[in-house]
Design a protein around this motif. Structure first.
Motif, short mmCIF file in Angstrom:
data_model
loop_
_atom_site.label_atom_id
_atom_site.label_comp_id
_atom_site.label_asym_id
_atom_site.label_seq_id
_atom_site.Cartn_x
_atom_site.Cartn_y
_atom_site.Cartn_z
N ALA A 62 0.82 -1.21 0.00
CA ALA A 62 0.00 0.00 0.00
C ALA A 62 0.85 1.25 0.00
CB ALA A 62 -0.93 0.00 1.21
N ILE A 63 1.91 1.24 0.81
CA ILE A 63 2.77 2.42 0.93
C ILE A 63 3.50 2.69 -0.39
CG2 ILE A 63 4.89 3.23 2.04
CD1 ILE A 63 3.78 1.82 4.61
N ALA A 64 4.02 1.65 -1.02
CA ALA A 64 4.72 1.83 -2.29
C ALA A 64 3.80 2.43 -3.34
CB ALA A 64 5.27 0.49 -2.78
N PHE A 65 2.56 1.97 -3.37
CA PHE A 65 1.57 2.50 -4.31
C PHE A 65 1.29 3.97 -4.02
CE2 PHE A 65 -1.72 2.06 -7.41
CZ PHE A 65 -2.77 2.84 -6.98
N ASN A 66 1.12 4.30 -2.75
CA ASN A 66 0.82 5.67 -2.37
C ASN A 66 1.94 6.62 -2.74
OD1 ASN A 66 -1.70 5.28 -1.24
ND2 ASN A 66 -0.89 4.72 0.75
N ILE A 67 3.18 6.26 -2.41
CA ILE A 67 4.30 7.15 -2.68
C ILE A 67 4.40 7.46 -4.17
CG2 ILE A 67 6.83 7.25 -2.70
CD1 ILE A 67 6.84 5.99 0.02
N ALA A 68 4.05 6.49 -4.99
CA ALA A 68 4.18 6.66 -6.43
C ALA A 68 3.19 7.68 -6.98
CB ALA A 68 4.00 5.32 -7.14
N ILE A 69 1.99 7.78 -6.39
CA ILE A 69 0.96 8.59 -7.05
C ILE A 69 0.34 9.67 -6.18
CG2 ILE A 69 0.33 6.62 -8.50
CD1 ILE A 69 -2.22 6.37 -6.81
N ALA A 70 0.55 9.67 -4.86
CA ALA A 70 -0.31 10.47 -4.01
C ALA A 70 0.10 11.93 -3.92
CB ALA A 70 -0.38 9.85 -2.61
N PHE A 71 1.24 12.24 -3.32
CA PHE A 71 1.60 13.62 -3.06
C PHE A 71 2.43 14.17 -4.23
CE2 PHE A 71 1.56 12.87 1.82
CZ PHE A 71 0.17 12.85 1.79
N ASN A 72 1.93 15.24 -4.82
CA ASN A 72 2.62 15.86 -5.94
C ASN A 72 3.59 16.91 -5.40
OD1 ASN A 72 3.40 16.74 -8.46
ND2 ASN A 72 1.60 18.04 -8.75
N VAL A 73 4.79 16.46 -5.03
CA VAL A 73 5.79 17.34 -4.45
C VAL A 73 7.14 17.09 -5.10
CG1 VAL A 73 4.64 17.57 -2.21
CG2 VAL A 73 6.21 15.67 -2.59
N SER A 74 8.01 18.09 -5.00
CA SER A 74 9.37 17.99 -5.53
C SER A 74 10.35 17.85 -4.38
CB SER A 74 9.71 19.22 -6.36
OG SER A 74 8.83 19.36 -7.46
N THR A 75 11.33 16.97 -4.54
CA THR A 75 12.33 16.77 -3.50
C THR A 75 13.55 17.67 -3.74
OG1 THR A 75 13.33 14.92 -4.67
CG2 THR A 75 11.57 14.42 -3.10
N LEU A 76 14.30 17.89 -2.68
CA LEU A 76 15.46 18.78 -2.71
C LEU A 76 16.71 18.02 -2.25
CD1 LEU A 76 13.77 21.79 -0.89
CD2 LEU A 76 14.20 21.64 -3.36
N THR A 77 17.86 18.52 -2.66
CA THR A 77 19.10 18.01 -2.09
C THR A 77 19.32 18.64 -0.72
OG1 THR A 77 20.46 19.77 -3.03
CG2 THR A 77 20.09 17.82 -4.41
N PHE A 78 20.27 18.09 0.02
CA PHE A 78 20.58 18.66 1.33
C PHE A 78 21.04 20.11 1.18
CE2 PHE A 78 23.64 19.71 4.66
CZ PHE A 78 22.87 19.50 5.80
N GLY A 79 21.93 20.37 0.24
CA GLY A 79 22.45 21.72 0.07
C GLY A 79 21.40 22.74 -0.31
N GLU A 80 20.33 22.28 -0.98
CA GLU A 80 19.25 23.18 -1.37
C GLU A 80 18.29 23.47 -0.23
OE1 GLU A 80 18.58 21.99 -6.07
OE2 GLU A 80 17.73 20.71 -4.50
N SER A 81 18.34 22.69 0.83
CA SER A 81 17.26 22.76 1.81
C SER A 81 17.72 22.91 3.26
CB SER A 81 16.40 21.49 1.70
OG SER A 81 17.22 20.32 1.78
N TYR A 82 18.83 22.32 3.63
CA TYR A 82 19.23 22.28 5.03
C TYR A 82 20.69 22.70 5.20
CZ TYR A 82 15.01 19.61 6.31
OH TYR A 82 13.72 19.20 6.54
N SER A 83 21.05 22.92 6.46
CA SER A 83 22.44 23.12 6.86
C SER A 83 22.63 22.49 8.23
CB SER A 83 22.78 24.62 6.89
OG SER A 83 21.93 25.30 7.81
#
Length: 350
Positions: free
Chosen positions: A27-48
């Motif tokens: 169920a989780i694998a299916f959800n991650i594939a289609i559910a939340f329409n978001v973009s991921t970031l690299t560490f340098g783009e997002s955190y310190s």
């Protein structure tokens, strides 16, 4: 735990656990594939780095960060920006083996800027004793209301040290939703009577691992055992989606109007009927403390609490579970109830 595995049936219990785990993974694998329409970031783009940079390890592609705890120190990271509401998410893999006394946290806060009236939204993982289910909690603070914490505590239905799972916090002017994978586990709807107790000031996003031997596992009875060091929490699929602001700006930024409107229109900002069914089943099955039912602490429930009669029957006046009320009846009936509950959560989570 509240439903201990019987010594007479270890093979059946193990088989049941594996079946449930596999069902949820599908169920989780299916959800991650289609559910939340978001973009991921690299560490340098997002955190310190926040503290103990020597205990922070980055992958070669900068997409995964590993936070270490050893006898010298824990470690932590902080988002590079402050946000005026947003959706914050990460796929996290917990430390393995013996992890009693260890807290891994993914949360938002502005305590560095508003020392005496800070806001905070927490997901905290409370370690485990080997062979037992992990426990975790969510909490909401507003305007420095640390004496009015809004804790809920739960048991994991899977082993979070085996694979990465996505944990998310949605924070809008109208509601707050905590997610495990794409299953909502808690929603706080803003009530005007909350006043400043509803988080409303810009916050950063944090991820940390640290030694909480004094309280985290069995009330502090189980301590961190550094024979198993280093303890590693892995974070990837980093999502920071919201309006970036100056935290000391006393005038609310009009630039966030469009961003907040888009945030509240996103699919993850509303709990659908099917998702609400998942949330209800999760809470009935895995929640073991809720401040809303803690009448010793709050004789009158806080204004945002929605008292659910079926939930209220499960809890004592202290907000903790009433013994085995969750699965009344024989062991066989309890096992059938658990199978039905887990299957229903997995199905409705899709």
């Amino acid at each position: 735990m509240h439903s201990p595995i019987e010594r007479k049936q270890p093979s059946f219990s193990l088989f049941l656990f594996l079946c449930i785990t596999i069902t949820f993974k599908i169920a989780i694998a299916f959800n991650i594939a289609i559910a939340f329409n978001v973009s991921t970031l690299t560490f340098g783009e997002s955190y310190s780095p926040l503290f103990s940079k020597f205990n922070i390890q980055l992958s070669p592609d900068d997409k995964t960060v590993r936070l270490l705890l050893n006898r010298f120190s824990g470690s932590g990271i902080i988002s590079s920006d402050y946000y005026n509401y947003g959706f914050f998410s990460a796929s996290i893999k917990m430390p393995s083996r013996y992890t009693a006394g260890i807290v891994v946290a993914f949360y938002t806060s502005n305590v560095d800027t508003f020392e005496y009236n800070h806001d905070e939204l927490d997901i905290e993982f409370l370690g485990n004793v080997q062979g037992k289910a992990w426990r975790f909690q969510t909490n909401v603070y507003g305007n420095g209301s640390v004496s009015r914490g809004r804790e809920e505590r739960y048991r994991m239905w899977f082993d979070p040290s085996k694979d990465s799972h996505r944990y998310s916090i949605l924070w809008t002017p109208k509601n707050i939703i905590f997610y495990v994978d794409e299953i909502p586990i808690r929603e706080v709807i803003r009530n005007e009577a909350m006043r400043g107790d509803y988080p409303s000031k810009p916050m950063s996003v944090y991820a940390t691992i640290w030694d909480a031997s004094s309280w985290a596992t069995n009330g502090g009875k189980k301590k961190v055992d550094y024979r198993y060091q280093p303890f590693i929490a892995e974070f990837k699929d980093l999502v920071l989606q919201g309006c970036v602001v100056d935290p000391v700006d006393q005038i609310p930024s009009s630039n966030c109007s469009d961003s907040n409107a888009a945030l509240m229109a996103a699919d993850f900002a509303t709990v659908s009927a099917e998702a609400r069914k998942s949330m209800r089943l999760f809470r009935q099955r895995y929640m073991y403390y809720s401040y809303c039912y803690d009448t010793l602490r709050y004789p009158v429930p806080p204004p945002e609490c929605l008292i659910v009669p079926s939930e209220r029957e499960m809890f004592k006046s202290s907000g903790g579970l009433k013994g085995k009320i969750r699965f009344g009846g024989s062991n066989r009936r309890r096992r059938r109830a658990k199978r039905r509950s887990d299957a229903a959560i997995a199905a409705s989570g899709r």
